[in-house]
Design an enzyme around this catalytic site. Structure first.
Site, PDB file in Angstrom:
ATOM      1  CG  HIS A  24      50.097  91.762 135.787  1.00  0.00           C
ATOM      2  ND1 HIS A  24      49.053  92.394 136.326  1.00  0.00           N
ATOM      3  CD2 HIS A  24      50.389  92.303 134.769  1.00  0.00           C
ATOM      4  CE1 HIS A  24      48.321  92.893 135.219  1.00  0.00           C
ATOM      5  NE2 HIS A  24      49.319  93.141 134.234  1.00  0.00           N
ATOM      6  CG  HIS A  80      46.576  97.585 126.477  1.00  0.00           C
ATOM      7  ND1 HIS A  80      47.257  98.627 127.219  1.00  0.00           N
ATOM      8  CD2 HIS A  80      46.711  96.437 127.533  1.00  0.00           C
ATOM      9  CE1 HIS A  80      47.421  98.248 128.609  1.00  0.00           C
ATOM     10  NE2 HIS A  80      47.147  96.836 128.669  1.00  0.00           N
ATOM     11  CD  GLU A  82      50.142  95.132 131.147  1.00  0.00           C
ATOM     12  OE1 GLU A  82      48.910  95.328 131.019  1.00  0.00           O
ATOM     13  OE2 GLU A  82      50.725  94.809 132.378  1.00  0.00           O
ATOM     14  CG  ASP A  84      50.198  91.581 128.375  1.00  0.00           C
ATOM     15  OD1 ASP A  84      50.489  92.819 128.372  1.00  0.00           O
ATOM     16  OD2 ASP A  84      49.225  91.170 128.630  1.00  0.00           O
ATOM     17  CG  HIS A 146      45.011  96.323 132.482  1.00  0.00           C
ATOM     18  ND1 HIS A 146      46.299  95.843 132.337  1.00  0.00           N
ATOM     19  CD2 HIS A 146      44.836  96.395 133.630  1.00  0.00           C
ATOM     20  CE1 HIS A 146      46.814  95.578 133.313  1.00  0.00           C
ATOM     21  NE2 HIS A 146      46.077  96.078 134.432  1.00  0.00           N
ATOM     22  CG  ASP A 165      44.312  93.768 129.043  1.00  0.00           C
ATOM     23  OD1 ASP A 165      44.879  92.779 128.558  1.00  0.00           O
ATOM     24  OD2 ASP A 165      45.071  94.658 129.504  1.00  0.00           O
ATOM     25  CE1 TYR A 193      43.073  89.151 131.340  1.00  0.00           C
ATOM     26  CE2 TYR A 193      40.990  90.415 131.703  1.00  0.00           C
ATOM     27  CZ  TYR A 193      42.616  90.144 131.315  1.00  0.00           C
ATOM     28  OH  TYR A 193      43.030  90.974 130.231  1.00  0.00           O
ATOM     29  CG  HIS A 226      45.175  88.058 127.781  1.00  0.00           C
ATOM     30  ND1 HIS A 226      46.326  87.944 127.442  1.00  0.00           N
ATOM     31  CD2 HIS A 226      45.211  89.413 128.029  1.00  0.00           C
ATOM     32  CE1 HIS A 226      47.284  88.878 127.989  1.00  0.00           C
ATOM     33  NE2 HIS A 226      46.537  90.015 128.207  1.00  0.00           N
TER      34      HIS A 226
HETATM   35 FE1  FEO Z   1      47.166  95.244 130.146  1.00  0.00          FE
HETATM   36 FE2  FEO Z   1      47.098  91.933 128.570  1.00  0.00          FE
HETATM   37  O1  FEO Z   1      47.669  93.850 129.175  1.00  0.00           O
END
Ligand code: FEO
Length: 396
Positions: A24, A80, A82, A84, A146, A165, A193, A226
């Site tokens: 991030h 999602h 994002e 990543d 997220h 996430d 996290y 993750h």
């Molecule tokens: Fe909100 Fe792992 O991205």
């Protein structure tokens, strides 16, 4: 890490980013690295759940190839967007252009903005599902776990919740399951996290957990995007999410400070001694020497928050200012605080601290000393810490 079987015909095919230390941007220090998990399901329709960060396409494709030719993927589920998780999406789409893509409408819009492509998209939401053969995949909207586009995917056939996430940890290893790694490290990373990714969304997390509980899903595995797949500790991590999202706190205190000439530091140490003497655990954090990621993790369920800063140019010092700015986004509740600090002639730092995060905690009167604390003033710091401990213990 090579592809790993997590259930019959369900493979973990994601990538391990052993060296990522600033996730991030600058905000999240990932001392144990990061993983970007994707999952491949071999059924009548070969299905890929989520992709990986840009730069890790090769690892993802090699892992998929070890199981099946990537061009044979029929369905891609985007839980999602994002980067990543979606960074490799354009590359995967080139390899399997006829794949059908499923995700929320917000995800489609976001992917178009990021990459200019979204493929043959079907927008889905809670209550809808997709048959891929033996399996029917259920979609569950989880906005703000997220981002607004986020969703979970559940396979009743496999009893797997693909949670993206949710329930993640930034913890790079060459293992897949929670019971293959050190449990204390795993839970430490899970808490870190939560504190650094999901804390601001407690109300939404709490409501969504309640809604999911009513679905009575049979969950044997939680497969996040993750970290490790929860297998042995599914109940524990669910319980932790209920606890964290409810703003529950322990009787403990964080004393976070920044100092110029050690006067504020002397005060901080006496305050910690006083809190400890009052029977409450206290931890001292020099904000210039500790990662905000770790401090936030400790503060997630600490009832007492104490902040100190010397006054510099009529304001608090810049490192603690940055930390408080970061912290105020947490929308925490139920904390008790006071501010302290040394100053030369004006002493605005304590009020500056109070003004910055008065939206998430209430402050007792502050402690201030001129230049260097005397023995008497240090005793006052000790007594303030002791009184603070008693207050923490008495107010539930
Ligand atoms: Fe909100 Fe792992 O991205």
């Amino acid at each position: 890490m090579p592809a790993g079987l997590i259930k019959d015909d369900v493979y973990a095919v994601g990538a391990v980013d052993w060296n990522e230390r600033r996730f991030h941007g600058y905000t999240y220090v990932t001392k144990r690295g990061v993983t970007y998990n994707s999952y491949l399901i071999l059924d009548k329709k070969v299905t890929l759940i989520d992709t990986v960060r840009k730069g890790f396409e090769r690892e993802l494709l090699d892992n998929i190839k070890s199981v099946i030719e990537p061009s044979k993927i029929d369905v891609i589920i985007i839980n999602h967007i994002e980067p990543d998780h979606s960074g490799a999406f354009p590359e995967i789409l080139k390899i399997c252009p006829k794949a059908k893509i499923y995700g929320t409408e917000k995800a489609r819009q976001g992917l178009l903005k990021y990459y200019g492509v979204s493929g043959d998209w079907t927008a889905v939401k809670s209550g809808q599902n997709l048959s891929i053969g033996k399996r029917t995949l259920d979609f569950i909207d989880v906005p703000m776990i997220h981002w607004p586009d986020s969703m979970f995917t559940y396979s009743a056939y496999d009893k797997i919740l693909f949670s993206n996430d949710g329930f993640g940890q930034h913890y790079a290893t060459n293992k897949i399951f929670d019971d293959e790694v050190d449990f204390a490290a795993l839970m430490d990373e899970a808490q870190k996290y939560y504190a650094n990714i999901l804390w601001p969304f407690n109300a939404l997390v709490s409501a969504k957990l309640a809604a999911i509980s009513k679905l009575n899903l049979n969950i044997e595995l939680i497969a996040p995007s993750h970290g490790h797949v929860w297998r042995k500790h599914v109940a524990e991590i669910m319980q932790k999410y209920l606890y964290w999202s409810s703003h529950s706190c322990k009787d403990r205190a964080a004393v976070v400070y920044e100092t110029m000439w050690h006067s504020t530091e002397k005060m901080a140490r006496k305050i910690v001694d006083g809190i400890t003497s009052g029977g409450v655990e206290a931890v001292l954090f020099d904000v210039t020497k500790n990662d905000r990621t770790d401090i936030a993790s400790y503060m997630l369920d600490a009832k007492g928050w104490v902040f100190g800063s010397s006054t510099h140019d009529g304001e608090m010092l810049p490192a603690i200012a940055g930390f408080l700015h970061f912290l105020k986004g947490s929308k925490a509740k139920g904390r008790k605080s006071f501010a302290f600090g040394s100053y030369g002639w004006s002493g605005e730092a304590t009020k500056d601290i109070e003004d910055t995060i008065s939206n998430i905690t209430s402050f007792d009167p502050s402690l201030r000393v001129v230049f260097n604390p005397t023995e008497e003033e240090l005793n006052q710091c000790f007594e303030a810490g002791r009184a603070f401990a008693l207050k923490i213990k008495s107010e539930k």
